[in-house]
Design an enzyme around this catalytic site. Structure first.
Site, short mmCIF file in Angstrom:
data_model
loop_
_atom_site.label_atom_id
_atom_site.label_comp_id
_atom_site.label_asym_id
_atom_site.label_seq_id
_atom_site.Cartn_x
_atom_site.Cartn_y
_atom_site.Cartn_z
N ASN A 1 0.85 -1.19 0.00
CA ASN A 1 0.00 0.00 0.00
C ASN A 1 0.89 1.25 0.00
O ASN A 1 1.70 1.43 0.91
CB ASN A 1 -0.90 -0.05 1.25
CG ASN A 1 -1.82 1.14 1.34
OD1 ASN A 1 -1.42 2.27 1.09
ND2 ASN A 1 -3.06 0.90 1.72
N GLU B 1 -8.75 0.54 -2.86
CA GLU B 1 -9.60 0.57 -1.67
C GLU B 1 -10.47 1.81 -1.75
O GLU B 1 -9.97 2.90 -2.06
CB GLU B 1 -8.75 0.64 -0.41
CG GLU B 1 -7.91 -0.57 -0.16
CD GLU B 1 -7.03 -0.38 1.07
OE1 GLU B 1 -7.09 0.68 1.71
OE2 GLU B 1 -6.26 -1.29 1.36
N GLU C 1 -11.19 -9.30 3.03
CA GLU C 1 -9.91 -8.96 3.66
C GLU C 1 -10.20 -8.81 5.15
O GLU C 1 -11.03 -8.00 5.56
CB GLU C 1 -9.34 -7.66 3.09
CG GLU C 1 -8.02 -7.30 3.77
CD GLU C 1 -7.20 -6.28 3.02
OE1 GLU C 1 -7.29 -6.22 1.78
OE2 GLU C 1 -6.44 -5.56 3.69
N ARG D 1 -7.10 12.63 1.34
CA ARG D 1 -6.01 13.07 2.23
C ARG D 1 -4.65 12.48 1.84
O ARG D 1 -3.63 13.01 2.22
CB ARG D 1 -6.33 12.70 3.67
CG ARG D 1 -6.25 11.24 3.98
CD ARG D 1 -6.45 10.97 5.43
NE ARG D 1 -7.80 11.26 5.86
CZ ARG D 1 -8.34 10.73 6.97
NH1 ARG D 1 -7.62 9.94 7.74
NH2 ARG D 1 -9.57 11.00 7.29
N HIS E 1 -5.67 3.64 -1.50
CA HIS E 1 -6.98 3.98 -0.94
C HIS E 1 -7.31 5.41 -1.34
O HIS E 1 -6.70 6.36 -0.86
CB HIS E 1 -6.91 3.83 0.59
CG HIS E 1 -8.22 4.06 1.28
ND1 HIS E 1 -8.36 3.89 2.64
CD2 HIS E 1 -9.44 4.44 0.82
CE1 HIS E 1 -9.63 4.16 2.98
NE2 HIS E 1 -10.29 4.51 1.90
N ARG F 1 -9.48 8.06 -0.66
CA ARG F 1 -10.45 8.44 0.37
C ARG F 1 -11.32 9.58 -0.12
O ARG F 1 -10.91 10.37 -0.99
CB ARG F 1 -9.74 8.85 1.65
CG ARG F 1 -9.04 7.71 2.36
CD ARG F 1 -8.49 8.16 3.70
NE ARG F 1 -9.55 8.34 4.66
CZ ARG F 1 -9.83 7.49 5.65
NH1 ARG F 1 -9.10 6.42 5.84
NH2 ARG F 1 -10.83 7.74 6.47
N HIS G 1 -3.75 -4.61 7.86
CA HIS G 1 -3.88 -3.43 8.72
C HIS G 1 -2.99 -3.57 9.95
O HIS G 1 -3.16 -4.46 10.76
CB HIS G 1 -5.32 -3.15 9.17
CG HIS G 1 -5.51 -1.69 9.47
ND1 HIS G 1 -5.14 -1.13 10.66
CD2 HIS G 1 -5.99 -0.68 8.70
CE1 HIS G 1 -5.40 0.16 10.61
NE2 HIS G 1 -5.90 0.46 9.44
N HIS H 1 0.95 6.26 1.85
CA HIS H 1 1.66 7.23 2.68
C HIS H 1 2.84 7.89 1.98
O HIS H 1 3.41 8.84 2.50
CB HIS H 1 2.02 6.61 4.03
CG HIS H 1 0.74 6.29 4.78
ND1 HIS H 1 -0.16 7.27 5.11
CD2 HIS H 1 0.19 5.11 5.15
CE1 HIS H 1 -1.21 6.70 5.69
NE2 HIS H 1 -1.03 5.40 5.72
N THR I 1 -8.38 3.47 8.65
CA THR I 1 -9.62 2.71 8.58
C THR I 1 -9.83 1.94 9.88
O THR I 1 -9.13 0.97 10.16
CB THR I 1 -9.58 1.73 7.39
OG1 THR I 1 -9.07 2.44 6.26
CG2 THR I 1 -10.95 1.19 7.09
N1 PXP Z 1 -5.94 -3.16 4.09
C1 PXP Z 1 -6.92 -2.22 4.13
C2 PXP Z 1 -8.27 -2.58 3.64
C3 PXP Z 1 -6.65 -0.91 4.61
O1 PXP Z 1 -7.64 0.01 4.66
C4 PXP Z 1 -5.33 -0.60 5.00
C5 PXP Z 1 -5.02 0.79 5.46
O2 PXP Z 1 -5.33 1.70 4.48
C6 PXP Z 1 -4.36 -1.60 4.91
C7 PXP Z 1 -4.69 -2.87 4.47
C8 PXP Z 1 -2.92 -1.33 5.24
O3 PXP Z 1 -2.79 -1.01 6.58
P1 PXP Z 1 -1.39 -0.47 7.10
O4 PXP Z 1 -1.12 0.80 6.39
O5 PXP Z 1 -1.62 -0.32 8.56
O6 PXP Z 1 -0.37 -1.53 6.77
#
Ligand code: PXP
Length: 252
Positions: free
Chosen positions: A15, A78, A159, A57, A51, A53, A202, A18, A109
């Site tokens: 992901n 996402e 998930e 953001r 994601h 949003r 997550h 960030h 989330t």
């Molecule tokens: N899976 C989903 C569905 C999420 O919403 C997120 C966070 O955006 C993640 C995985 C990844 O989480 P993390 O950034 O804490 O690794």
């Protein structure tokens, strides 16, 4: 139904949200999430997750086509189950779509999607996405009623939200961690019995990823925040490769 073998290699979805958070802190174009996606692909990621949003953001609309152009590996978008997001998804057709709950005031989330209580709407929402060829996933808590509802509304994938498990790992509450792990194992097993593919994510990091990677039905982990933080110290490639190593170790 093809069941994953317990020793099936586990896919890693990286992901890159960030990278966009950091870019947006200053405005402008750097650091570029599409460049991070390409680097993640080169480091062995099996997919890229982003994601979009409602408040934009981190990832913004232009990032989605840029990332789709930058990499060959599957893109997992996402998004909240809103009309706006559905039309963006149908316009860009990512490989996979993961529906997540969204509240503006949350930092990330929190909690899983309420599927059981919103089944009729979600059934109608998901159908055109599946018809357009997307693999539709629902981000849910490891809860039996939510897993069963996910199968009923036409999702192909769930998930499992590992946030609570990760918080218990961090707080050192071993009993709560183990109870949450049992819920994750049970939910994964039920989901597979219902014909759903199982992903998880997550809050995962090098320390807590092992037991989640060892859940035999889980075939994909989506990991972002920790990898991007670690990349500051060791580089994105090394961070991804170490995560992959930890996942493979747990799988053996
Ligand atoms: N899976 C989903 C569905 C999420 O919403 C997120 C966070 O955006 C993640 C995985 C990844 O989480 P993390 O950034 O804490 O690794």
């Amino acid at each position: 139904m093809t069941l994953p073998r317990p020793d099936a290699p586990l896919r890693l979805g990286v992901n890159i949200d960030h990278v966009a958070t950091l870019r947006n802190a200053r405005g402008g174009a750097d650091p570029d999430p599409a460049r991070a996606a390409l680097l993640a692909q080169q480091a062995g990621a099996d997919g890229i997750t982003l994601h979009l949003r409602e408040d934009r953001r981190h990832i913004i609309d232009a990032d989605l086509p840029a990332i789709l152009r930058a990499v060959q590996i599957p893109i997992n978008l996402e998004m909240a189950a809103t009309a706006e997001m559905q039309s963006i998804a149908l316009a860009h057709r990512p490989h996979a779509i993961c529906l997540v709950p969204e509240r503006r005031e949350e930092r990330t989330t929190e909690g899983g999607l309420e599927v059981a209580g919103d089944a009729a709407r979600l059934t109608d929402y998901i159908a055109p996405l599946v018809a357009a060829g997307a693999r539709v996933s629902l981000f849910i808590a490891p809860d039996e009623a939510q897993v069963e509802a996910a199968a009923r509304v036409g999702a192909q994938v769930i998930e499992l939200h590992t946030g609570s498990y990760c918080e218990h790992c961090a707080s050192g509450d071993d009993a709560a961690r183990d109870a949450e792990l049992r819920r994750l194992f049970a939910a994964a097993s039920l989901a597979q019995d219902l014909g759903l593919e199982v992903h998880a994510g997550h809050g995962l990091n090098f320390v807590n990823v092992g037991p989640i990677a060892a859940i035999p039905e889980v075939v994909e982990l989506n990991i972002g925040h920790f990898l991007m933080g670690e990349a500051i110290f060791v580089g994105l490639e090394a961070a991804i490769q170490e995560m992959r190593r930890q996942m493979n170790l747990a799988r053996m």
